[in-house]
Scaffold this active site. Structure first.
Site, PDB file in Angstrom:
ATOM      1  N   SER A 104      23.820 -47.108  -0.650  1.00  0.00           N
ATOM      2  CA  SER A 104      22.800 -46.911  -1.677  1.00  0.00           C
ATOM      3  C   SER A 104      22.966 -47.957  -2.770  1.00  0.00           C
ATOM      4  O   SER A 104      24.093 -48.396  -3.060  1.00  0.00           O
ATOM      5  CB  SER A 104      22.938 -45.519  -2.314  1.00  0.00           C
ATOM      6  N   TYR A 133      28.018 -39.198  -6.272  1.00  0.00           N
ATOM      7  CA  TYR A 133      27.271 -39.754  -5.139  1.00  0.00           C
ATOM      8  C   TYR A 133      27.408 -41.285  -5.108  1.00  0.00           C
ATOM      9  O   TYR A 133      27.689 -41.882  -4.059  1.00  0.00           O
ATOM     10  CB  TYR A 133      25.802 -39.347  -5.283  1.00  0.00           C
TER      11      TYR A 133
HETATM   12  P1  NAP Z   1      16.988 -36.702   3.162  1.00  0.00           P
HETATM   13  O1  NAP Z   1      15.537 -36.922   3.255  1.00  0.00           O
HETATM   14  O2  NAP Z   1      17.534 -35.723   2.184  1.00  0.00           O
HETATM   15  O3  NAP Z   1      17.532 -36.345   4.632  1.00  0.00           O
HETATM   16  C1  NAP Z   1      18.886 -36.100   4.816  1.00  0.00           C
HETATM   17  C2  NAP Z   1      19.188 -35.996   6.288  1.00  0.00           C
HETATM   18  O4  NAP Z   1      20.614 -35.879   6.438  1.00  0.00           O
HETATM   19  C3  NAP Z   1      18.588 -34.784   6.957  1.00  0.00           C
HETATM   20  O5  NAP Z   1      18.252 -35.118   8.282  1.00  0.00           O
HETATM   21  C4  NAP Z   1      19.748 -33.776   6.937  1.00  0.00           C
HETATM   22  O6  NAP Z   1      19.679 -32.806   7.976  1.00  0.00           O
HETATM   23  C5  NAP Z   1      20.912 -34.698   7.155  1.00  0.00           C
HETATM   24  N1  NAP Z   1      22.183 -34.159   6.669  1.00  0.00           N
HETATM   25  C6  NAP Z   1      22.509 -33.767   5.417  1.00  0.00           C
HETATM   26  N2  NAP Z   1      23.779 -33.332   5.376  1.00  0.00           N
HETATM   27  C7  NAP Z   1      24.265 -33.427   6.638  1.00  0.00           C
HETATM   28  C8  NAP Z   1      25.495 -33.109   7.250  1.00  0.00           C
HETATM   29  N3  NAP Z   1      26.516 -32.600   6.547  1.00  0.00           N
HETATM   30  N4  NAP Z   1      25.632 -33.326   8.567  1.00  0.00           N
HETATM   31  C9  NAP Z   1      24.614 -33.841   9.315  1.00  0.00           C
HETATM   32  N5  NAP Z   1      23.422 -34.166   8.790  1.00  0.00           N
HETATM   33  C10 NAP Z   1      23.243 -33.954   7.471  1.00  0.00           C
HETATM   34  O7  NAP Z   1      17.772 -38.070   2.846  1.00  0.00           O
HETATM   35  P2  NAP Z   1      17.235 -39.585   2.781  1.00  0.00           P
HETATM   36  O8  NAP Z   1      16.684 -39.802   1.442  1.00  0.00           O
HETATM   37  O9  NAP Z   1      16.469 -39.936   3.980  1.00  0.00           O
HETATM   38  O10 NAP Z   1      18.654 -40.342   2.785  1.00  0.00           O
HETATM   39  C11 NAP Z   1      19.223 -40.851   3.966  1.00  0.00           C
HETATM   40  C12 NAP Z   1      20.373 -41.750   3.548  1.00  0.00           C
HETATM   41  O11 NAP Z   1      19.885 -42.782   2.711  1.00  0.00           O
HETATM   42  C13 NAP Z   1      21.455 -41.026   2.746  1.00  0.00           C
HETATM   43  O12 NAP Z   1      22.732 -41.478   3.123  1.00  0.00           O
HETATM   44  C14 NAP Z   1      21.145 -41.436   1.324  1.00  0.00           C
HETATM   45  O13 NAP Z   1      22.301 -41.399   0.514  1.00  0.00           O
HETATM   46  C15 NAP Z   1      20.636 -42.833   1.517  1.00  0.00           C
HETATM   47  N6  NAP Z   1      19.791 -43.301   0.432  1.00  0.00           N
HETATM   48  C16 NAP Z   1      18.600 -42.704   0.141  1.00  0.00           C
HETATM   49  C17 NAP Z   1      17.843 -43.183  -0.911  1.00  0.00           C
HETATM   50  C18 NAP Z   1      16.530 -42.588  -1.296  1.00  0.00           C
HETATM   51  O14 NAP Z   1      15.953 -43.021  -2.308  1.00  0.00           O
HETATM   52  N7  NAP Z   1      15.995 -41.641  -0.568  1.00  0.00           N
HETATM   53  C19 NAP Z   1      18.313 -44.257  -1.677  1.00  0.00           C
HETATM   54  C20 NAP Z   1      19.520 -44.832  -1.351  1.00  0.00           C
HETATM   55  C21 NAP Z   1      20.255 -44.363  -0.301  1.00  0.00           C
HETATM   56  P3  NAP Z   1      19.123 -31.294   7.669  1.00  0.00           P
HETATM   57  O15 NAP Z   1      17.703 -31.464   7.226  1.00  0.00           O
HETATM   58  O16 NAP Z   1      19.281 -30.566   8.969  1.00  0.00           O
HETATM   59  O17 NAP Z   1      19.996 -30.745   6.580  1.00  0.00           O
END
Ligand code: NAP
Length: 247
Positions: A142, A156
């Site tokens: 991130s 985080y």
């Molecule tokens: P999201 O929409 O909240 O989706 C999270 C995903 O991770 C879901 O599929 C969830 O499954 C799964 N998950 C959560 N905890 C888990 C665990 N303990 N074991 C297995 N699966 C788990 O997240 P996102 O925004 O797409 O983020 C994805 C990645 O990108 C993350 O690492 C996040 O830190 C990074 N990121 C995101 C952003 C942003 O702006 N969105 C920015 C920078 C970095 P369930 O639904 O079954 O719980």
């Protein structure tokens, strides 16, 4: 057929990545934690488009569940070529005064330990030394690793800093084993994650401060991940792509 495991492949960036990898010919193992319906929907969509995919439940913070998840892949006869360590969590925006050990440990258990465990199991299968065919790993970090996310979630942000160090160290450890390890640092991307932090509209609030003047789409991150996994990036390892609209 090449197989890719996408942790947290059921929603957000992981979902977009799973769909894109399937479109590019990978068989995709779609990992999820709790929302089975969301994972099934991704698998169904891939099947409808003529691709191959299956879902696999596991809490990546739990060592036993990670081991079982990889054994499930083995049972599917999958030869693992790609791992996307995408699953990650954050909690309610808060300052340092409000952070408990329990919360910090939960964030690190998923974002750091979970990624380590998945790397370990993937390396065991990909490494030339272990009779594997090599492969590629992408860690989804991130921009918070650079900003520190003050007043929001420095726990985080610190976990993502640890992930960047994992990317660097592991890339050097397994380079001679035919495995490339890289990272992507997304900025503000339209997913459900911001609601978990208590501010569903966070991306729109931040948009004017982003040089490209907008938040990012999950598909734009998926493209960077796809490229790093592909042979087009065959000489790239230990690198981290900032995909944050210029921030
Ligand atoms: P999201 O929409 O909240 O989706 C999270 C995903 O991770 C879901 O599929 C969830 O499954 C799964 N998950 C959560 N905890 C888990 C665990 N303990 N074991 C297995 N699966 C788990 O997240 P996102 O925004 O797409 O983020 C994805 C990645 O990108 C993350 O690492 C996040 O830190 C990074 N990121 C995101 C952003 C942003 O702006 N969105 C920015 C920078 C970095 P369930 O639904 O079954 O719980």
């Amino acid at each position: 057929m090449k197989t890719a495991l996408v942790t947290g492949g059921s929603r957000g960036i992981g979902r977009a990545t799973a769909l894109l990898l399937a479109q590019q010919g990978y068989q995709v193992a779609v990992n999820y934690h709790q929302r089975e319906a969301a994972a099934s929907e991704v698998v169904t969509l891939i099947h409808q488009r003529g691709g191959k995919a299956f879902s696999v439940q596991a809490d990546i913070a739990d060592e036993e569940q990670v081991v079982t998840m990889f054994r499930t892949l083995d049972r599917h006869g999958a030869v693992l070529h790609a791992l996307v360590n995408n699953a990650g969590i954050l909690f309610q925006q808060a300052g340092i005064e409000e952070l408990s050990a329990e919360r910090i440990n939960r964030v690190f258990a998923t974002n750091v330990t979970g990624a380590f465990l998945c790397c370990r199991e993937a390396v065991k299968r990909m490494s030339l030394r272990h009779g594997g065919q090599g492969g590629a790993i992408v860690n989804v970090s991130s921009a918070a690793a650079r900003s520190g996310a003050p007043h929001e979630y420095i726990d985080y942000a610190a976990s993502k800093g640890a992930m960047d160090t994992l990317t660097k160290g592991l890339s050097l450890e397994v380079a001679a084993q035919g495995i490339r390890v890289n990272g992507v640092r997304p900025g503000f991307i339209y997913t459900d994650m911001h609601a978990d932090g208590g501010e569903a509209g966070r991306v729109d609030r931040m948009a004017p401060t982003i040089p490209l003047q907008r938040g990012g789409e999950p598909e734009e991150i998926a493209q960077a991940i796809l490229w790093l996994l592909s042979d087009a990036a065959s000489y790239i390892t230990g690198s981290i792509i900032d995909a944050a609209g210029g921030r």
